[in-house]
Design an enzyme around this catalytic site. Structure first.
Site, PDB file in Angstrom:
ATOM      1  N   PHE A  77      32.644  44.713  54.265  1.00  0.00           N
ATOM      2  CA  PHE A  77      33.802  44.297  53.466  1.00  0.00           C
ATOM      3  C   PHE A  77      33.705  44.972  52.103  1.00  0.00           C
ATOM      4  O   PHE A  77      32.730  45.664  51.783  1.00  0.00           O
ATOM      5  CB  PHE A  77      33.839  42.765  53.326  1.00  0.00           C
ATOM      6  N   GLY A  78      34.730  44.761  51.302  1.00  0.00           N
ATOM      7  CA  GLY A  78      34.722  45.231  49.922  1.00  0.00           C
ATOM      8  C   GLY A  78      34.445  46.726  49.802  1.00  0.00           C
ATOM      9  O   GLY A  78      35.052  47.553  50.501  1.00  0.00           O
ATOM     10  N   PHE A  79      33.506  47.055  48.946  1.00  0.00           N
ATOM     11  CA  PHE A  79      33.199  48.461  48.667  1.00  0.00           C
ATOM     12  C   PHE A  79      32.228  49.075  49.682  1.00  0.00           C
ATOM     13  O   PHE A  79      31.757  50.194  49.477  1.00  0.00           O
ATOM     14  CB  PHE A  79      32.612  48.591  47.250  1.00  0.00           C
ATOM     15  N   ASP A 130      27.437  35.566  43.457  1.00  0.00           N
ATOM     16  CA  ASP A 130      28.296  36.416  42.654  1.00  0.00           C
ATOM     17  C   ASP A 130      27.676  37.803  42.662  1.00  0.00           C
ATOM     18  O   ASP A 130      26.501  37.969  42.346  1.00  0.00           O
ATOM     19  CB  ASP A 130      28.434  35.870  41.226  1.00  0.00           C
ATOM     20  N   SER A 131      28.481  38.769  43.080  1.00  0.00           N
ATOM     21  CA  SER A 131      27.947  40.119  43.244  1.00  0.00           C
ATOM     22  C   SER A 131      28.801  41.120  42.501  1.00  0.00           C
ATOM     23  O   SER A 131      29.949  40.845  42.159  1.00  0.00           O
ATOM     24  CB  SER A 131      27.942  40.549  44.710  1.00  0.00           C
ATOM     25  N   GLU A 143      35.799  31.662  37.684  1.00  0.00           N
ATOM     26  CA  GLU A 143      34.856  32.773  37.472  1.00  0.00           C
ATOM     27  C   GLU A 143      35.087  33.250  36.047  1.00  0.00           C
ATOM     28  O   GLU A 143      36.040  33.950  35.765  1.00  0.00           O
ATOM     29  CB  GLU A 143      35.099  33.896  38.484  1.00  0.00           C
ATOM     30  N   HIS A 178      21.577  44.154  48.555  1.00  0.00           N
ATOM     31  CA  HIS A 178      21.393  43.253  47.422  1.00  0.00           C
ATOM     32  C   HIS A 178      21.424  41.799  47.876  1.00  0.00           C
ATOM     33  O   HIS A 178      20.556  41.006  47.556  1.00  0.00           O
ATOM     34  CB  HIS A 178      22.513  43.521  46.401  1.00  0.00           C
ATOM     35  N   LYS A 235      22.477  46.096  57.422  1.00  0.00           N
ATOM     36  CA  LYS A 235      22.858  45.966  56.010  1.00  0.00           C
ATOM     37  C   LYS A 235      21.965  44.931  55.323  1.00  0.00           C
ATOM     38  O   LYS A 235      21.453  45.165  54.228  1.00  0.00           O
ATOM     39  CB  LYS A 235      24.344  45.576  55.895  1.00  0.00           C
ATOM     40  N   LYS A 238      30.432  37.395  53.711  1.00  0.00           N
ATOM     41  CA  LYS A 238      29.215  36.922  53.045  1.00  0.00           C
ATOM     42  C   LYS A 238      28.545  35.839  53.898  1.00  0.00           C
ATOM     43  O   LYS A 238      27.321  35.756  53.971  1.00  0.00           O
ATOM     44  CB  LYS A 238      29.551  36.330  51.670  1.00  0.00           C
TER      45      LYS A 238
HETATM   46  P1  IMP Z   1      32.343  38.376  44.305  1.00  0.00           P
HETATM   47  O1  IMP Z   1      30.887  38.167  44.296  1.00  0.00           O
HETATM   48  O2  IMP Z   1      32.970  37.685  45.482  1.00  0.00           O
HETATM   49  O3  IMP Z   1      32.994  38.093  42.993  1.00  0.00           O
HETATM   50  O4  IMP Z   1      32.534  39.897  44.670  1.00  0.00           O
HETATM   51  C1  IMP Z   1      32.748  40.889  43.745  1.00  0.00           C
HETATM   52  C2  IMP Z   1      33.377  42.088  44.394  1.00  0.00           C
HETATM   53  O5  IMP Z   1      32.340  42.964  44.810  1.00  0.00           O
HETATM   54  C3  IMP Z   1      34.253  41.795  45.598  1.00  0.00           C
HETATM   55  O6  IMP Z   1      35.467  42.484  45.469  1.00  0.00           O
HETATM   56  C4  IMP Z   1      33.511  42.340  46.766  1.00  0.00           C
HETATM   57  O7  IMP Z   1      34.384  42.994  47.633  1.00  0.00           O
HETATM   58  C5  IMP Z   1      32.526  43.302  46.146  1.00  0.00           C
HETATM   59  N1  IMP Z   1      31.270  43.110  46.838  1.00  0.00           N
HETATM   60  C6  IMP Z   1      30.370  42.114  46.671  1.00  0.00           C
HETATM   61  N2  IMP Z   1      29.371  42.245  47.540  1.00  0.00           N
HETATM   62  C7  IMP Z   1      29.651  43.343  48.278  1.00  0.00           C
HETATM   63  C8  IMP Z   1      29.010  43.948  49.368  1.00  0.00           C
HETATM   64  O8  IMP Z   1      27.971  43.518  49.887  1.00  0.00           O
HETATM   65  N3  IMP Z   1      29.621  45.036  49.850  1.00  0.00           N
HETATM   66  C9  IMP Z   1      30.766  45.541  49.357  1.00  0.00           C
HETATM   67  N4  IMP Z   1      31.424  44.997  48.360  1.00  0.00           N
HETATM   68  C10 IMP Z   1      30.871  43.887  47.824  1.00  0.00           C
END
Ligand code: IMP
Length: 183
Positions: free
Chosen positions: A139-141, A65-66, A36, A167, A162, A12
């Protein structure tokens, strides 16, 4: 100006730097864990976190927060995205999607900025959950999300690509232009 990004996620921070470096603002990562809360919206989670942190941290900061919202799963994992990523992971999401022809989904990001007052910025990107993971970046999804109008998943894109459509990129853009006008 130095601005703390409160997150444990270096991915991030990389994304945010792209927006702030050109403005001469140095964004640095501060891994300060904050509660959270269980809530229905990302806005509530972000606002609670920011107000809690405001009592512990001096100087301006922001957090993000995403979540990933899958239409066929009624918006799941949504506000539970972090938990679901840690427990079910990408494989678990693909399994849940088996048998659904509607694979539409969106990512949403809420940025809460604290400078003595709270400011909220948001962004959203629509797309689809792919049949299988693709790409090594992000990262993540990211490996299973393909934004509408693109052949690539987020994980197959550079940070720059990206950011242009994501978002968080959209939320960062609104945040950065607000800062430019209000600093
Ligand atoms: P948080 O905002 O850190 O709570 O993220 C929530 C979850 O959504 C985390 O597990 C992230 O891996 C996933 N996430 C948030 N933003 C993204 C992104 O831009 N790409 C992929 N996964 C995301």
């Amino acid at each position: 100006m130095r601005l703390a990004f409160i997150t444990s996620n270096p991915g991030k921070v990389e994304e945010a730097k792209e927006y702030f470096e050109p403005l001469g603002i140095e964004v640095y990562q501060l891994s300060y864990s904050y509660p959270e809360i269980q809530a229905d919206t990302l806005e509530e989670v972000a606002e609670y976190g920011a107000r809690w942190l405001a009592e512990k941290i001096s100087g301006p900061f922001f957090l993000d927060d995403s979540g990933l919202f899958i239409e066929a799963l009624n918006g799941f994992p949504g506000v539970y995205s972090a938990y679901v990523y840690r427990t079910l992971g990408i494989g678990g999401i693909l399994k849940l999607m088996e048998g659904f022809s509607d694979r539409s989904a969106y990512f949403k990001s809420i940025i809460a900025y604290w400078d003595g007052e709270l400011h909220i910025f948001g962004g959203r990107v629509d797309g689809e959950i792919t049949a299988e993971p693709r790409g090594e970046g992000g990262f993540g999804f990211d490996p299973i999300f393909r934004p509408r109008g693109s052949d690539k998943t987020f994980a197959e894109m550079t940070t720059e690509e990206k950011n242009l459509i994501s978002h968080r990129g959209k939320a960062l853009k609104v945040f950065a232009s607000w800062l430019r006008e209000n600093l």
